[in-house]
Write a protein that holds these residues in place. Sequence first.
Motif, PDB file in Angstrom:
ATOM      1  N   TRP A  70      18.228  15.752  57.361  1.00 50.63           N
ATOM      2  CA  TRP A  70      19.651  16.042  57.416  1.00 50.63           C
ATOM      3  C   TRP A  70      19.833  17.458  57.950  1.00 50.63           C
ATOM      4  N   THR A  71      21.054  17.792  58.304  1.00 49.87           N
ATOM      5  CA  THR A  71      21.343  19.091  58.908  1.00 49.87           C
ATOM      6  C   THR A  71      22.102  19.987  57.938  1.00 49.87           C
ATOM      7  N   ASP A  72      22.569  21.092  58.482  1.00 48.99           N
ATOM      8  CA  ASP A  72      23.372  22.038  57.720  1.00 48.99           C
ATOM      9  C   ASP A  72      24.609  21.384  57.128  1.00 48.99           C
ATOM     10  N   ASP A  73      25.140  20.368  57.784  1.00 54.30           N
ATOM     11  CA  ASP A  73      26.356  19.723  57.280  1.00 54.30           C
ATOM     12  C   ASP A  73      26.124  19.093  55.910  1.00 54.30           C
ATOM     13  N   THR A  74      25.022  18.379  55.744  1.00 54.47           N
ATOM     14  CA  THR A  74      24.695  17.792  54.443  1.00 54.47           C
ATOM     15  C   THR A  74      24.366  18.877  53.435  1.00 54.47           C
ATOM     16  N   GLU A  75      23.633  19.890  53.875  1.00 54.34           N
ATOM     17  CA  GLU A  75      23.266  20.981  52.962  1.00 54.34           C
ATOM     18  C   GLU A  75      24.525  21.649  52.403  1.00 54.34           C
ATOM     19  N   ALA A 118      33.341  23.205  58.919  1.00 52.37           N
ATOM     20  CA  ALA A 118      34.165  23.069  57.713  1.00 52.37           C
ATOM     21  C   ALA A 118      34.641  21.629  57.542  1.00 52.37           C
ATOM     22  N   ALA A 119      34.921  20.966  58.648  1.00 56.45           N
ATOM     23  CA  ALA A 119      35.346  19.557  58.587  1.00 56.45           C
ATOM     24  C   ALA A 119      34.174  18.634  58.280  1.00 56.45           C
ATOM     25  N   MET A 120      32.995  18.996  58.767  1.00 60.33           N
ATOM     26  CA  MET A 120      31.825  18.135  58.586  1.00 60.33           C
ATOM     27  C   MET A 120      31.380  18.039  57.134  1.00 60.33           C
ATOM     28  N   ARG A 121      31.743  18.995  56.302  1.00 59.63           N
ATOM     29  CA  ARG A 121      31.226  19.034  54.929  1.00 59.63           C
ATOM     30  C   ARG A 121      32.220  18.576  53.867  1.00 59.63           C
ATOM     31  N   VAL A 122      33.455  18.195  54.220  1.00 61.31           N
ATOM     32  CA  VAL A 122      34.475  17.976  53.190  1.00 61.31           C
ATOM     33  C   VAL A 122      34.785  16.528  52.827  1.00 61.31           C
ATOM     34  N   ALA A 123      34.148  15.557  53.412  1.00 63.30           N
ATOM     35  CA  ALA A 123      34.433  14.172  53.012  1.00 63.30           C
ATOM     36  C   ALA A 123      34.199  13.965  51.514  1.00 63.30           C
ATOM     37  N   PRO A 124      33.115  14.488  50.935  1.00 64.05           N
ATOM     38  CA  PRO A 124      32.949  14.323  49.483  1.00 64.05           C
ATOM     39  C   PRO A 124      34.066  14.999  48.675  1.00 64.05           C
ATOM     40  N   LEU A 125      34.604  16.086  49.181  1.00 61.91           N
ATOM     41  CA  LEU A 125      35.739  16.734  48.518  1.00 61.91           C
ATOM     42  C   LEU A 125      36.942  15.793  48.528  1.00 61.91           C
ATOM     43  N   GLY A 126      37.182  15.157  49.658  1.00 62.67           N
ATOM     44  CA  GLY A 126      38.270  14.181  49.731  1.00 62.67           C
ATOM     45  C   GLY A 126      38.057  13.026  48.772  1.00 62.67           C
ATOM     46  N   ALA A 127      36.808  12.558  48.670  1.00 65.66           N
ATOM     47  CA  ALA A 127      36.504  11.472  47.724  1.00 65.66           C
ATOM     48  C   ALA A 127      36.729  11.934  46.289  1.00 65.66           C
ATOM     49  N   TRP A 128      36.412  13.175  45.989  1.00 66.58           N
ATOM     50  CA  TRP A 128      36.649  13.743  44.652  1.00 66.58           C
ATOM     51  C   TRP A 128      38.133  13.625  44.302  1.00 66.58           C
ATOM     52  N   TYR A 135      37.661  28.576  54.547  1.00 71.40           N
ATOM     53  CA  TYR A 135      37.768  29.993  54.907  1.00 71.40           C
ATOM     54  C   TYR A 135      36.484  30.815  54.808  1.00 71.40           C
ATOM     55  N   PRO A 136      35.594  30.582  53.881  1.00 73.19           N
ATOM     56  CA  PRO A 136      34.392  31.426  53.854  1.00 73.19           C
ATOM     57  C   PRO A 136      33.571  31.404  55.141  1.00 73.19           C
ATOM     58  N   THR A 137      33.618  30.327  55.884  1.00 74.08           N
ATOM     59  CA  THR A 137      32.823  30.241  57.112  1.00 74.08           C
ATOM     60  C   THR A 137      33.661  30.027  58.367  1.00 74.08           C
ATOM     61  N   HIS A 138      34.867  29.539  58.243  1.00 71.80           N
ATOM     62  CA  HIS A 138      35.697  29.186  59.397  1.00 71.80           C
ATOM     63  C   HIS A 138      37.123  29.710  59.194  1.00 71.80           C
ATOM     64  N   GLN A 139      37.413  30.835  59.788  1.00 72.13           N
ATOM     65  CA  GLN A 139      38.724  31.461  59.612  1.00 72.13           C
ATOM     66  C   GLN A 139      39.755  31.001  60.641  1.00 72.13           C
ATOM     67  N   HIS A 140      39.326  30.456  61.749  1.00 73.05           N
ATOM     68  CA  HIS A 140      40.278  30.037  62.778  1.00 73.05           C
ATOM     69  C   HIS A 140      41.119  28.875  62.257  1.00 73.05           C
ATOM     70  N   ARG A 141      42.402  28.915  62.503  1.00 69.73           N
ATOM     71  CA  ARG A 141      43.312  27.899  61.954  1.00 69.73           C
ATOM     72  C   ARG A 141      42.954  26.478  62.397  1.00 69.73           C
ATOM     73  N   GLU A 142      42.490  26.311  63.623  1.00 71.27           N
ATOM     74  CA  GLU A 142      42.113  24.973  64.097  1.00 71.27           C
ATOM     75  C   GLU A 142      40.970  24.391  63.260  1.00 71.27           C
ATOM     76  N   ALA A 143      40.003  25.215  62.906  1.00 74.77           N
ATOM     77  CA  ALA A 143      38.889  24.747  62.080  1.00 74.77           C
ATOM     78  C   ALA A 143      39.360  24.386  60.677  1.00 74.77           C
ATOM     79  N   VAL A 144      40.249  25.195  60.137  1.00 75.81           N
ATOM     80  CA  VAL A 144      40.778  24.956  58.790  1.00 75.81           C
ATOM     81  C   VAL A 144      41.574  23.651  58.768  1.00 75.81           C
ATOM     82  N   VAL A 145      42.422  23.458  59.754  1.00 71.53           N
ATOM     83  CA  VAL A 145      43.240  22.240  59.817  1.00 71.53           C
ATOM     84  C   VAL A 145      42.349  21.009  60.005  1.00 71.53           C
ATOM     85  N   GLY A 146      41.268  21.144  60.763  1.00 72.74           N
ATOM     86  CA  GLY A 146      40.326  20.027  60.905  1.00 72.74           C
ATOM     87  C   GLY A 146      39.729  19.627  59.568  1.00 72.74           C
TER      88      GLY A 146
END
Length: 182
Positions: A52-57, A126-136, A153-164
Amino acid sequence: MTADTNPDPRVARALASLRGLAVGDALGAQFSHPGSHPLLRRRRLPDGPWRWTDDTEMASSVVAALAADHRVDQDRLVDAFARRHDSARGYGRGTDWLLAQVRAGGDWRDLSVGMFKGHGSWGNGAAMRVAPLGAWYAGDAEQATHQAEISAYPTHQHREAVVGAMAVAAAAALAASPAGPP
């Protein structure tokens, strides 16, 4: 802790989502280099093992944060990101640098904001790691989007990344809803 030993259905949903994310991530990583294209044309899977990659980690850290705090605490989350950081997992250059700096004692708030000429990262991590958060937060897309925003925000401050990240979390919350997707 496994879903079997924890009666909290949020943990079970998040872990189920994390398992799916990990398998998809490891499979997708097998096809992310040009040498894999012949396998795709022949509809063959590459030989294992698949890493797995950084996304799963990072998604694992999100799930652990939710299980511990029942919400996203940015400082604890970024500490977990930095503690579990392994460059061999394929982090983007910016996040790789950021987490190394945090491990060395840097403040993620200053570091993250200053990335990419002060625009912040607008990558998809930031989008790649949040599906489990949505399931929560199944069935509560509003809370899922709020927590996803905080987690980005800790890793992706640009608004487009946050909205994703917010969009993925909302979709996962709706898909995992006890009533099913709309």
